[in-house]
Design a protein around this motif. Sequence first.
Motif, PDB file in Angstrom:
ATOM      1  N   ALA A  40      46.390  31.118  35.794  1.00  0.00           N
ATOM      2  CA  ALA A  40      45.107  31.495  34.932  1.00  0.00           C
ATOM      3  C   ALA A  40      44.030  31.494  36.063  1.00  0.00           C
ATOM      4  CB  ALA A  40      44.794  30.384  34.390  1.00  0.00           C
ATOM      5  N   TYR A  41      44.014  30.751  37.037  1.00  0.00           N
ATOM      6  CA  TYR A  41      43.086  30.816  38.211  1.00  0.00           C
ATOM      7  C   TYR A  41      43.138  32.101  39.088  1.00  0.00           C
ATOM      8  CZ  TYR A  41      40.514  29.142  42.272  1.00  0.00           C
ATOM      9  OH  TYR A  41      39.282  29.265  43.469  1.00  0.00           O
ATOM     10  N   LEU A  42      44.690  32.236  39.275  1.00  0.00           N
ATOM     11  CA  LEU A  42      44.514  33.456  40.045  1.00  0.00           C
ATOM     12  C   LEU A  42      44.092  34.744  39.529  1.00  0.00           C
ATOM     13  CD1 LEU A  42      45.867  34.816  42.535  1.00  0.00           C
ATOM     14  CD2 LEU A  42      48.175  34.904  41.506  1.00  0.00           C
ATOM     15  N   ILE A  43      44.663  35.019  38.092  1.00  0.00           N
ATOM     16  CA  ILE A  43      44.038  36.002  37.232  1.00  0.00           C
ATOM     17  C   ILE A  43      42.719  36.007  37.187  1.00  0.00           C
ATOM     18  CG2 ILE A  43      44.239  37.032  35.073  1.00  0.00           C
ATOM     19  CD1 ILE A  43      46.889  37.288  36.261  1.00  0.00           C
ATOM     20  N   ARG A  44      41.916  34.916  37.048  1.00  0.00           N
ATOM     21  CA  ARG A  44      40.522  35.113  37.215  1.00  0.00           C
ATOM     22  C   ARG A  44      39.951  35.460  38.304  1.00  0.00           C
ATOM     23  NH1 ARG A  44      36.648  29.628  36.896  1.00  0.00           N
ATOM     24  NH2 ARG A  44      34.560  30.859  36.392  1.00  0.00           N
ATOM     25  N   LEU A  45      40.581  35.180  39.527  1.00  0.00           N
ATOM     26  CA  LEU A  45      39.978  35.636  40.814  1.00  0.00           C
ATOM     27  C   LEU A  45      40.293  37.482  40.776  1.00  0.00           C
ATOM     28  CD1 LEU A  45      41.370  32.937  42.934  1.00  0.00           C
ATOM     29  CD2 LEU A  45      39.126  33.493  42.463  1.00  0.00           C
ATOM     30  N   ILE A  46      41.453  37.753  40.336  1.00  0.00           N
ATOM     31  CA  ILE A  46      41.768  39.162  40.233  1.00  0.00           C
ATOM     32  C   ILE A  46      40.548  39.986  39.322  1.00  0.00           C
ATOM     33  CG2 ILE A  46      43.353  41.198  39.629  1.00  0.00           C
ATOM     34  CD1 ILE A  46      45.718  38.933  40.174  1.00  0.00           C
ATOM     35  N   ALA A  47      40.209  39.250  38.449  1.00  0.00           N
ATOM     36  CA  ALA A  47      39.271  39.925  37.460  1.00  0.00           C
ATOM     37  C   ALA A  47      37.962  39.920  38.131  1.00  0.00           C
ATOM     38  CB  ALA A  47      39.272  39.189  36.031  1.00  0.00           C
ATOM     39  N   LYS A  48      37.563  38.803  39.106  1.00  0.00           N
ATOM     40  CA  LYS A  48      36.188  38.851  39.760  1.00  0.00           C
ATOM     41  C   LYS A  48      36.139  39.691  40.638  1.00  0.00           C
ATOM     42  CE  LYS A  48      33.901  35.563  42.574  1.00  0.00           C
ATOM     43  NZ  LYS A  48      32.426  35.730  42.209  1.00  0.00           N
ATOM     44  N   TYR A  49      37.306  39.826  41.612  1.00  0.00           N
ATOM     45  CA  TYR A  49      37.360  40.747  42.633  1.00  0.00           C
ATOM     46  C   TYR A  49      37.876  42.277  42.395  1.00  0.00           C
ATOM     47  CZ  TYR A  49      36.015  36.773  45.218  1.00  0.00           C
ATOM     48  OH  TYR A  49      35.398  35.398  45.726  1.00  0.00           O
ATOM     49  N   LEU A 100      43.906  37.034  46.386  1.00  0.00           N
ATOM     50  CA  LEU A 100      44.640  36.019  47.009  1.00  0.00           C
ATOM     51  C   LEU A 100      43.933  35.448  48.187  1.00  0.00           C
ATOM     52  CD1 LEU A 100      48.140  38.229  46.902  1.00  0.00           C
ATOM     53  CD2 LEU A 100      47.444  36.025  46.046  1.00  0.00           C
ATOM     54  N   ILE A 101      43.167  36.332  49.028  1.00  0.00           N
ATOM     55  CA  ILE A 101      42.343  35.291  49.764  1.00  0.00           C
ATOM     56  C   ILE A 101      41.418  34.330  49.345  1.00  0.00           C
ATOM     57  CG2 ILE A 101      40.511  35.808  51.893  1.00  0.00           C
ATOM     58  CD1 ILE A 101      41.837  38.620  51.982  1.00  0.00           C
ATOM     59  N   ALA A 102      40.936  34.673  48.249  1.00  0.00           N
ATOM     60  CA  ALA A 102      39.850  33.759  47.689  1.00  0.00           C
ATOM     61  C   ALA A 102      40.884  32.505  47.021  1.00  0.00           C
ATOM     62  CB  ALA A 102      39.208  34.272  46.468  1.00  0.00           C
ATOM     63  N   SER A 109      50.723  39.128  29.473  1.00  0.00           N
ATOM     64  CA  SER A 109      49.442  38.945  29.214  1.00  0.00           C
ATOM     65  C   SER A 109      48.393  39.304  30.144  1.00  0.00           C
ATOM     66  CB  SER A 109      49.224  37.391  28.701  1.00  0.00           C
ATOM     67  OG  SER A 109      49.947  36.727  27.821  1.00  0.00           O
ATOM     68  N   TYR A 110      48.641  39.353  31.264  1.00  0.00           N
ATOM     69  CA  TYR A 110      47.700  39.836  32.185  1.00  0.00           C
ATOM     70  C   TYR A 110      48.488  41.122  33.078  1.00  0.00           C
ATOM     71  CZ  TYR A 110      45.818  35.106  31.609  1.00  0.00           C
ATOM     72  OH  TYR A 110      45.061  34.151  31.041  1.00  0.00           O
ATOM     73  N   SER A 111      49.385  41.675  32.322  1.00  0.00           N
ATOM     74  CA  SER A 111      49.871  42.890  32.976  1.00  0.00           C
ATOM     75  C   SER A 111      50.124  42.683  34.552  1.00  0.00           C
ATOM     76  CB  SER A 111      48.849  44.160  32.666  1.00  0.00           C
ATOM     77  OG  SER A 111      48.730  44.242  31.308  1.00  0.00           O
ATOM     78  N   THR A 112      50.863  41.584  34.815  1.00  0.00           N
ATOM     79  CA  THR A 112      51.060  41.432  36.175  1.00  0.00           C
ATOM     80  C   THR A 112      52.570  41.267  36.692  1.00  0.00           C
ATOM     81  OG1 THR A 112      49.057  40.145  36.438  1.00  0.00           O
ATOM     82  CG2 THR A 112      50.488  39.747  38.094  1.00  0.00           C
ATOM     83  N   HIS A 142      36.848  30.811  46.630  1.00  0.00           N
ATOM     84  CA  HIS A 142      35.989  32.251  46.100  1.00  0.00           C
ATOM     85  C   HIS A 142      34.507  32.218  46.840  1.00  0.00           C
ATOM     86  CE1 HIS A 142      33.512  30.152  43.088  1.00  0.00           C
ATOM     87  NE2 HIS A 142      34.814  29.306  42.900  1.00  0.00           N
ATOM     88  N   SER A 143      34.025  30.906  47.161  1.00  0.00           N
ATOM     89  CA  SER A 143      32.602  30.761  47.645  1.00  0.00           C
ATOM     90  C   SER A 143      32.674  31.358  49.097  1.00  0.00           C
ATOM     91  CB  SER A 143      32.351  29.191  47.583  1.00  0.00           C
ATOM     92  OG  SER A 143      31.908  28.839  46.178  1.00  0.00           O
ATOM     93  N   ALA A 144      33.862  30.896  50.010  1.00  0.00           N
ATOM     94  CA  ALA A 144      33.951  31.310  51.280  1.00  0.00           C
ATOM     95  C   ALA A 144      33.986  33.057  51.204  1.00  0.00           C
ATOM     96  CB  ALA A 144      35.222  31.006  51.784  1.00  0.00           C
ATOM     97  N   VAL A 145      34.719  33.632  50.249  1.00  0.00           N
ATOM     98  CA  VAL A 145      34.871  35.031  50.377  1.00  0.00           C
ATOM     99  C   VAL A 145      33.832  35.632  49.964  1.00  0.00           C
ATOM    100  CG1 VAL A 145      36.013  36.828  49.116  1.00  0.00           C
ATOM    101  CG2 VAL A 145      37.396  35.170  49.836  1.00  0.00           C
ATOM    102  N   ASP A 146      32.888  35.240  48.860  1.00  0.00           N
ATOM    103  CA  ASP A 146      31.692  35.621  48.814  1.00  0.00           C
ATOM    104  C   ASP A 146      30.485  35.562  49.769  1.00  0.00           C
ATOM    105  OD1 ASP A 146      32.639  36.114  45.905  1.00  0.00           O
ATOM    106  OD2 ASP A 146      31.664  34.499  45.331  1.00  0.00           O
TER     107      ASP A 146
END
Length: 230
Positions: free
Chosen positions: A171-180, A187-189, A97-100, A194-198
């Motif tokens: 789902a959470y991991l894919i959402r982070l991939i979409a964000k960054y 993966l770091i987030a 679904s997420y081409s992963t 993600h707040s720390a990464v941002d």
Amino acid sequence: MKSSVRISGPVITVAFIASFIAILVFANFWLVRKNELSSLAEQELALRSDLQRLDTWGRWTIEYVKIDKALAYLSKGRIPPETRTELTELIWKNAHSYSTDPLLILAVVAQESRGNPNARGRKQSGAFSGALGLMQIKLETAQKMGRRFGLNIQTTEDLMKPEVNVIVGTAYLIRLIAKYGNWKDALIAYNIGHSAVDRMRELNRPLPTAYYENVMEKYRNLSRIDFFAD
């Protein structure tokens, strides 16, 4: 000197009729061959389509078997066969679904819990971190992500179910991939939030890469395993 050879009218007529018949025969032969070639082209196209489908199904089957065997390898029998089958289907569907690459998802499982569905995260102090299950998801995160998929996650017991944990974690991991836009920052987030990464990116501070490198090393290890060896 003028030629004295004369061709009579009947001979010309016969020659014309013979030529006309020859043209008709040739045209009929050409049409038959054209239809045969068109039919062969259609058959070749259909055969290529069938071969592509078989190739795709073959790759999907290999992926499915790899996921199942990788789960068995990582969990060391801690996941019942029927649950493992359900997890295999979930990971395979989510990956497509997420081409992963599904082995990347399993590399996160390996890093987070070593394939232990009952894993409970600990801080350096030894206190419970709140992270649970195969993908070490916290209840608050799981509840937010679960609402997107119609999953009613109320308690930690809900999150400890491997099939729920993997759906939410992926789902959470894919959402982070979409964000960054890349696996590394995602993966770091996933690891530090993600707040720390941002915040670190805003301050132009280098991101810690140890977690990312560990996950990628586990991914390479999983990729090298011959799951079809006797």
